[in-house]
Scaffold this active site. Structure first.
Site, PDB file in Angstrom:
ATOM      1  N   GLU A  94       0.787  -1.158   0.198  1.00  0.00           N
ATOM      2  CA  GLU A  94      -0.163   0.396   0.142  1.00  0.00           C
ATOM      3  C   GLU A  94       0.931   1.313   0.081  1.00  0.00           C
ATOM      4  OE1 GLU A  94      -0.699  -2.429   2.136  1.00  0.00           O
ATOM      5  OE2 GLU A  94      -2.445  -3.388   1.402  1.00  0.00           O
ATOM      6  N   HIS A 101     -10.918  -4.413   9.477  1.00  0.00           N
ATOM      7  CA  HIS A 101     -11.672  -4.189   8.955  1.00  0.00           C
ATOM      8  C   HIS A 101     -12.613  -3.270   9.281  1.00  0.00           C
ATOM      9  CE1 HIS A 101      -8.900  -7.306   8.171  1.00  0.00           C
ATOM     10  NE2 HIS A 101      -8.247  -7.782   6.525  1.00  0.00           N
TER      11      HIS A 101
END
Lengths: 327, 340
Positions: free
Chosen positions: A60, A129
């Site tokens: 990322e 998440h």
């Protein structure tokens, strides 16, 4: 007008902008051949090829840094992260780099970058998440934060984000993906301006300012409060966090005299705290009762269904907060 | 603790790729000499200004690093993108940034290239391909790689070069970036200015890899170690790497060995090395090497002195210009947050 899902609306916004502007390209994990974990980028690699729809490794920081670099020389990258939580992995590239580049360079290098990310609770994904961390992003000048709740706003705001010359965080709540709503026909080019709130329900007793999925929860709560208690709640959909449309909030509170700000991110140091602070700074005389905020409790998000329901500021908690303010 | 020595670690021949070297004509070398001396004098002047309290914050000078900047600037075009670290004054000056605007920026003046908002750590000028120095170690490396990706997407004949120190190799995002650059064969040159110290700590104390250019071999990237103090070596190596990049053959990693004669930043106590070490390194530093070479190739000391005098006057005028320049208007604090 026709009905589409929130996913379809976002997919169309990217497709239309990629057709219109060859500077637009996509990077992310599993977005190309697989079509995205939530199928939001479906069919885009087929139409635009591997050069403009790039399947990245799980890096990322690296690929958001590369997208920042590409944006610095005039391309318009769109990053998809399957969970907003992962933006924290790339925090330096977002907060120290993309957000500050225009200022640090005295206005000679700008970063037209869109960071799309799925966020929020409700599906029992647990602490890493399910977060909503938009208030963290709102702490950094230079980046815009957009939080659409309907397919119409999602498409119009994503088009605006892609055409914007600054980095834009575009948040997609996981509970919104399969919701459906009216969206103009495919050939209609429309934009929802960033930084403009929208009144989604008119009312006279209390202003409920919110965004993203809690908007749908707030609308349901408002209907029940009407049916059960006869209260008329005005629901303001902020749609953008940065810039924040306080004008619309103030105009609504001028009518209702009461304000409750609701969001799924942390209550502490959150957007709600900001809105409440600003109403006291800018127009305290509008208030008939103390303004309040309702966010998530200061805990991480648990997996267990009953625990997650307890802490998320959804319908049950919104109704309870409104009743405390109106009774 | 053993102090690292440049002499010991500059190899006579490269292990993997023979050292590319060219003999440049004297007139080019003289231009390089001028630019190198200008960088040296700007850096020394900035250190003096810092000592007199006129520069706030952290300022990292590149005295001794000039070889990489000059060699690379001559090997590339101004349309080729460049990013670098907060030790980046030399790269900007080598590409032709006006020393007036550079010094004014470090002083926080309105006439600086970023109106005094960026300062020493954020040298930038897109018209020269200078896409930004960076205050975070390693952060500029994916930027240049993304610019190489942009060139690929647009079908442009541009390469990107990014400079970083030995310390950056220990940032995770470097390896994320190396992997993607190599996988996608992007036109980017990774240039490591290895001065043997990560800020104040010799890398021998923190690294499990002794030769930095070995890091990227796992990614299958072409990697060379060169004498970064020799402009002709740097020039030839970067030229070759750029040709590979333009031909679609992918990135090259260059480890240019060098030595920082100045402290890590202005005010560095430099307790990590001896003055003997610094003295010893002076015989290998790029300006001395180039000067010696020019003399050997028949340039007279008078010619060099004339260049130095010109540069001295230019730098003196630039310092004066910067000091006399106005502060930015207060309203400038609130501009350039968002592009509208």
């Amino acid at each position: 007008m026709r009905k589409t899902t929130y996913i379809q609306a976002i997919n169309e916004a990217m497709r239309d902008e990629m057709r219109r502007d060859e500077r637009v390209f996509l990077m992310g994990e599993d977005i190309g051949h697989y079509g995205g974990l939530f199928r939001v980028t479906r069919n885009l690699m087929e139409e635009f090829g591997e050069k403009r729809v790039i399947d990245t490794p799980i890096s990322e920081q690296g690929f958001i840094g590369m997208a920042t670099g590409a944006a610095m020389v005039g391309l318009r990258p769109i990053i998809e992260l399957m969970y907003m939580d992962f933006f924290l992995v790339a925090a330096d590239q977002i907060f120290n780099q993309a957000a500050k580049m225009y200022y640090m360079t005295g206005g000679v290098v700008n970063v037209p970058l869109v960071l799309r990310g799925q966020h929020g609770g409700g599906k029992r994904y647990g602490s890493q998440h399910s977060q909503s961390v938009e208030s963290t992003f709102a702490q950094f000048p230079g980046i815009k934060v957009v939080t659409p709740a309907t397919p119409y706003d999602a498409k119009g705001l994503l088009v605006a984000a892609i055409r914007d010359d600054n980095p834009v965080l575009f948040l997609e709540h996981k509970m919104l993906y399969f919701t459906r709503g009216d969206v103009p026909d495919a050939d209609v080019d429309y934009v929802v301006p960033i930084g403009k709130a929208d009144i989604k329900r008119e009312g006279t007793d209390l202003t409920l300012a919110t965004f993203s999925y809690t908007l749908l929860q707030a609308l349901e709560a408002a209907e029940e409060l009407k049916a059960e208690y006869g209260f008329d709640i005005e629901v303001v959909d902020l749609r953008s966090i940065t810039p924040l449309d306080m004008e619309t909030v103030l105009a609504s509170v001028a009518k209702t005299g009461r304000l409750l700000a609701v969001h799924e991110s942390q209550s502490n140091c959150g957007i709600g705290a900001e809105i409440v602070a600003r109403i006291y700074e800018e127009a305290p005389y509008l208030l008939k009762a103390p303004a309040r905020r309702l966010g998530m409790a200061p805990v991480s998000i648990p997996v267990s269904k009953v625990l997650e329901e307890e802490i998320l500021p959804w319908k049950k908690n919104i109704k309870a907060a409104v009743l405390e303010m109106l009774r | 603790m053993t102090k690292p020595s440049l002499q010991a670690s500059i190899p006579s021949a490269l292990a993997d790729v023979a050292t590319a070297k060219v003999t440049l004509p004297n007139d080019e070398l003289l231009k390089m000499y001028r630019s190198m001396f200008l960088i040296r004098r700007v850096e020394e002047s900035l250190l003096e200004l810092a000592e007199s309290g006129k520069i706030g914050g952290a300022m990292h000078t590149a005295i001794g690093h000039e070889g990489s900047a000059i060699g690379a600037a001559w090997a590339l075009n101004k349309t080729d993108y460049l990013t670098c670290t907060y030790r980046g004054h030399h790269h900007s000056l080598a590409r032709g940034m006006d020393p007036k605007r550079a010094i004014a920026e470090v002083l926080g003046k309105a006439t600086g290239f970023a109106k005094g908002k960026g300062g020493s750590m954020h040298f930038v000028d897109p018209s020269l391909g200078l896409m930004g120095a960076n205050g975070i170690v390693g952060a500029q490396v994916p930027h240049a790689t993304g610019m190489a990706l942009a060139a690929r997407i647009r079908g442009e004949d541009r390469v990107a070069i990014t400079f970083f120190g030995d310390g950056a190799l220990y940032q995770g995002l470097m390896h994320e970036t190396f992997n993607m650059a190599q996988k996608w064969k992007l036109p980017v040159i990774f240039y490591c200015e290895n001065n043997r110290y990560s800020e104040m700590t010799p890398i021998s104390r923190t690294s499990s890899v002794s030769e930095i250019y070995n890091f990227v071999k796992a990614y299958g990237m072409v990697s060379v170690q060169i004498n970064g103090n020799d402009v002709e070596v740097v020039y030839a190596t970067v030229k070759e790497a750029a040709a590979r990049a333009r031909a679609g053959e992918g990135p090259t990693f260059i480890e240019g060995l060098t030595y920082r004669l100045s402290g890590h930043m202005a005010g560095d106590l430099e307790t990590y090395r001896t003055s003997e070490e610094i003295e010893m390194q002076k015989q290998y530093e790029p300006l001395a090497v180039l000067q010696q070479r020019l003399i050997e190739r028949g340039v007279s000391e008078d010619q060099l002195e004339k260049i130095r005098a010109e540069v001295e006057a230019e730098v003196e005028a630039a310092v004066e210009f910067a000091q006399d320049s106005p502060w930015p208007p207060i309203a400038e604090a609130y501009t350039d947050v968002y592009k509208v």
